[in-house]
Design a protein around this motif. Structure first.
Motif, PDB file in Angstrom:
ATOM      1  N   ALA A 217       0.813  -1.216   0.000  1.00  0.00           N
ATOM      2  CA  ALA A 217       0.000   0.000   0.000  1.00  0.00           C
ATOM      3  C   ALA A 217       0.842   1.260   0.000  1.00  0.00           C
ATOM      4  O   ALA A 217       0.342   2.345  -0.309  1.00  0.00           O
ATOM      5  CB  ALA A 217      -0.937  -0.004   1.213  1.00  0.00           C
ATOM      6  N   ALA A 220       3.665   3.606  -4.766  1.00  0.00           N
ATOM      7  CA  ALA A 220       2.794   4.371  -5.663  1.00  0.00           C
ATOM      8  C   ALA A 220       2.467   3.620  -6.942  1.00  0.00           C
ATOM      9  O   ALA A 220       1.317   3.639  -7.414  1.00  0.00           O
ATOM     10  CB  ALA A 220       3.450   5.714  -5.992  1.00  0.00           C
ATOM     11  N   THR A 222       2.359   0.391  -7.456  1.00  0.00           N
ATOM     12  CA  THR A 222       1.412  -0.686  -7.161  1.00  0.00           C
ATOM     13  C   THR A 222       0.011  -0.115  -7.018  1.00  0.00           C
ATOM     14  O   THR A 222      -0.971  -0.725  -7.467  1.00  0.00           O
ATOM     15  CB  THR A 222       1.830  -1.436  -5.885  1.00  0.00           C
ATOM     16  OG1 THR A 222       3.154  -1.943  -6.055  1.00  0.00           O
ATOM     17  CG2 THR A 222       0.894  -2.595  -5.592  1.00  0.00           C
ATOM     18  N   GLY A 223      -0.096   1.070  -6.420  1.00  0.00           N
ATOM     19  CA  GLY A 223      -1.394   1.743  -6.324  1.00  0.00           C
ATOM     20  C   GLY A 223      -1.965   2.075  -7.687  1.00  0.00           C
ATOM     21  O   GLY A 223      -3.182   1.987  -7.900  1.00  0.00           O
ATOM     22  N   ARG A 224      -1.110   2.434  -8.634  1.00  0.00           N
ATOM     23  CA  ARG A 224      -1.580   2.726  -9.987  1.00  0.00           C
ATOM     24  C   ARG A 224      -2.139   1.479 -10.647  1.00  0.00           C
ATOM     25  O   ARG A 224      -3.131   1.532 -11.391  1.00  0.00           O
ATOM     26  CB  ARG A 224      -0.444   3.309 -10.816  1.00  0.00           C
ATOM     27  CG  ARG A 224      -0.011   4.708 -10.407  1.00  0.00           C
ATOM     28  CD  ARG A 224       1.176   5.175 -11.230  1.00  0.00           C
ATOM     29  NE  ARG A 224       0.829   5.292 -12.651  1.00  0.00           N
ATOM     30  CZ  ARG A 224       1.703   5.523 -13.615  1.00  0.00           C
ATOM     31  NH1 ARG A 224       3.004   5.621 -13.311  1.00  0.00           N
ATOM     32  NH2 ARG A 224       1.326   5.635 -14.870  1.00  0.00           N
ATOM     33  N   ARG A 226      -3.489  -1.092  -9.017  1.00  0.00           N
ATOM     34  CA  ARG A 226      -4.742  -1.413  -8.339  1.00  0.00           C
ATOM     35  C   ARG A 226      -5.897  -0.551  -8.835  1.00  0.00           C
ATOM     36  O   ARG A 226      -7.055  -0.998  -8.869  1.00  0.00           O
ATOM     37  CB  ARG A 226      -4.574  -1.242  -6.830  1.00  0.00           C
ATOM     38  CG  ARG A 226      -5.813  -1.671  -6.048  1.00  0.00           C
ATOM     39  CD  ARG A 226      -5.645  -1.465  -4.560  1.00  0.00           C
ATOM     40  NE  ARG A 226      -6.829  -1.911  -3.838  1.00  0.00           N
ATOM     41  CZ  ARG A 226      -7.001  -1.791  -2.525  1.00  0.00           C
ATOM     42  NH1 ARG A 226      -6.050  -1.233  -1.785  1.00  0.00           N
ATOM     43  NH2 ARG A 226      -8.107  -2.218  -1.957  1.00  0.00           N
ATOM     44  N   ALA A 227      -5.612   0.685  -9.220  1.00  0.00           N
ATOM     45  CA  ALA A 227      -6.661   1.615  -9.642  1.00  0.00           C
ATOM     46  C   ALA A 227      -7.245   1.299 -11.012  1.00  0.00           C
ATOM     47  O   ALA A 227      -8.275   1.876 -11.392  1.00  0.00           O
ATOM     48  CB  ALA A 227      -6.103   3.038  -9.639  1.00  0.00           C
ATOM     49  N   TRP A 236      -8.111  -7.398  -2.767  1.00  0.00           N
ATOM     50  CA  TRP A 236      -6.780  -6.892  -2.480  1.00  0.00           C
ATOM     51  C   TRP A 236      -6.531  -6.937  -0.976  1.00  0.00           C
ATOM     52  O   TRP A 236      -7.355  -6.490  -0.174  1.00  0.00           O
ATOM     53  CB  TRP A 236      -6.615  -5.457  -2.983  1.00  0.00           C
ATOM     54  CG  TRP A 236      -6.557  -5.380  -4.479  1.00  0.00           C
ATOM     55  CD1 TRP A 236      -7.601  -5.513  -5.346  1.00  0.00           C
ATOM     56  CD2 TRP A 236      -5.391  -5.178  -5.276  1.00  0.00           C
ATOM     57  NE1 TRP A 236      -7.176  -5.409  -6.648  1.00  0.00           N
ATOM     58  CE2 TRP A 236      -5.817  -5.192  -6.640  1.00  0.00           C
ATOM     59  CE3 TRP A 236      -4.045  -4.976  -4.991  1.00  0.00           C
ATOM     60  CZ2 TRP A 236      -4.925  -5.024  -7.693  1.00  0.00           C
ATOM     61  CZ3 TRP A 236      -3.158  -4.795  -6.050  1.00  0.00           C
ATOM     62  CH2 TRP A 236      -3.599  -4.825  -7.381  1.00  0.00           C
ATOM     63  N   THR A 238      -3.675  -5.609   1.636  1.00  0.00           N
ATOM     64  CA  THR A 238      -2.580  -4.653   1.580  1.00  0.00           C
ATOM     65  C   THR A 238      -1.715  -4.681   2.837  1.00  0.00           C
ATOM     66  O   THR A 238      -2.158  -5.084   3.910  1.00  0.00           O
ATOM     67  CB  THR A 238      -3.122  -3.234   1.384  1.00  0.00           C
ATOM     68  OG1 THR A 238      -4.045  -2.931   2.438  1.00  0.00           O
ATOM     69  CG2 THR A 238      -3.830  -3.113   0.041  1.00  0.00           C
TER      70      THR A 238
END
Length: 463
Positions: A217, A220, A222-224, A226-227, A236, A238
């Motif tokens: 989490a 950044a 990895t966040g992209r 996930r989005a 997910w 985290t």
């Protein structure tokens, strides 16, 4: 699972390939193999009943007793004489990743560990937890881990743990129950055209998870991933450090000892439990690796208590800040770091471990494309070393393009205020320099995905 009764493995001395060969042998498959090099791994395969050949030759494929299947590594191109011979005889051929995917698919529960950094350590930590839980897993990872006797383990349960490498999208043939993403950063510039290409591949990998995606989490990129819209229905799980209040697994109350190893409270919102963990390996990055391993193991059915127990027991893998020994009054460590981010991380651990002594880094640059693409980032990262000692670039699968060299990297390091030297005489010349200039209390760090540990071997022979 493939139905072949006789498989020939081209590149059988590789870390992953030798492990897959051992798994096949345990299942009654007849195995032969060849490689340009040999090691303890190939000796073990011979002891288990495999026929192993040195070098590559069409003669290794017997027309009177042909294999049902030939499996090859990325280094064995289509013009390899054994692949050519197999095609002439009508023998099916597949790459190593497809075999790994078939073996993974034969298990009810599987864990795939992907990410730019930390794959091997996270995989080994996960193995430690699975063993602590008595899960009896089958394992195939990218580095040697003492408690499993190498890079693989043949287990008796339906749990399979594997490292999932993104290079050339090989992880896209895997369908893990639990898909781990440790972090994502641009690398493998000879294949991925840019960060967007890389993120697309990780999104496809995440979409193939059967049960859950375990993800960082705090990362950044990895966040992209996930989005992305197609992943909104994925489950997910985290993990985060300290202030990740919304993460499912969090490391709190972190403290570091004099060696740089962390203690922290492992807290799980999923289980509603917490436990104090003390790692035996240095660096904040290993907190993240431990969190990923804990989350993946619990998603695979392990109890929370085993996660804490396994992390406490973990003592590291080969070539991940591995202590090689002492010579001439200084300590020698070896690390696999070959990306600027990994270099910074390893040097931070080395600086703590040196306790005031100089850090002398022997770095073997890995591939021309990576060295060229990250020349400035490497030069900045190496400012943390007192001196950087460079042999020629390790080419791996590449030809010398003539526009990048270790001498250029040394000059760039010096231009940015660091100290570096290029040694056209290679490892023996570097070892001579260290003997002449290192002092008791200094730390020698051999680093890279190439052959830098040869310097450690030379120095340790002085004892």
């Amino acid at each position: 699972m493939i139905n072949a009764k006789f498989i020939h493995m081209l590149g059988v001395n590789g870390i992953s390939m030798s492990g897959l060969a051992e798994i096949l042998l345990s299942r009654g498959v007849r195995v032969s193999g060849s490689d340009l090099t040999s090691s303890d791994r190939t000796e073990r395969l011979v002891e288990l009943g495999a026929s192993i050949y040195k070098g590559n030759s069409a003669a290794h494929i017997d027309a009177d007793d042909p294999p049902d299947l030939l499996v090859y590594t990325a280094a064995a191109g289509p013009d390899n004489p054994e692949r050519v011979r197999a095609r002439e005889l009508g023998i099916e051929c597949m790459d190593r990743a497809r075999l790994l995917g078939d073996i993974m698919a034969s298990h009810k529960v599987s864990i795939g560990v992907a990410g730019t950094h930390g794959k091997t350590t996270t995989s080994a930590m996960t193995a430690s937890i699975l063993l602590a839980a008595g899960a009896d897993p089958t394992i195939n990872i990218g580095g040697e881990y003492g408690p499993i006797g190498g890079a693989s383990r043949v287990g008796g349960s339906d749990i399979f743990l594997a490292e999932a490498c993104e290079y050339t999208d090989t992880f896209l043939v895997l369908r893990p129950s639990v898909a781990v993403i440790t972090n994502i950063e641009y690398d493998h510039v000879d294949y991925f055209t840019g960060i967007e290409h890389l993120l697309e591949s990780f999104a496809q990998y995440a979409a193939q998870a059967g049960v859950a995606v375990v993800a960082n989490a705090d990362d950044a990129n990895t966040g992209r991933v996930r989005a992305q819209a197609q992943l909104q229905q994925q489950r997910w799980v985290t993990f985060a450090v300290d202030d990740g209040e919304d993460a499912d697994y969090v490391a709190k109350d972190i403290a570091f000892d004099e060696t740089g190893a962390a203690s922290f409270t492992l807290a799980s919102r999923v289980c509603g439990l917490s436990a104090r963990v003390r790692l035996q390996v240095p660096g904040q990055h290993n907190i993240y690796n431990g969190l990923a391993a804990a989350a993946a193991s619990i998603e695979a059915g392990c109890p929370f208590e085993a996660a804490a127990q396994g992390l406490n027991a973990f003592q590291g893998t080969k070539k991940r800040f591995e202590h090689k020994g002492s010579a001439h009054g200084f300590e020698i460590e070896d690390d696999y770091a070959h990306h600027p981010t990994e270099v910074r991380t390893a040097l931070a651990s080395a600086r703590t471990y040196a306790r005031g002594g100089k850090v002398l880094c022997v770095f073997h640059p890995h591939t021309y494309t990576r060295t060229r693409a990250f020349l400035h980032e490497f030069a900045e990262a190496f400012r943390a070393a007192d001196t950087v000692l460079l042999p020629d670039i390790f080419p791996a699968r590449e030809d010398d393009p003539g526009d990048i060299s270790s001498a250029m990297l040394a000059e760039e390091i010096k231009r940015r205020g660091g100290d570096a030297a290029y040694f056209p005489g290679g490892f023996p010349a570097i070892a001579d320099w260290i003997r002449a200039h290192a002092n008791p209390g200094d730390l020698v760090l051999t680093m890279g995905a190439g052959l830098s540990s040869i310097v450690a071997d030379i120095l340790l022979c002085d004892n």
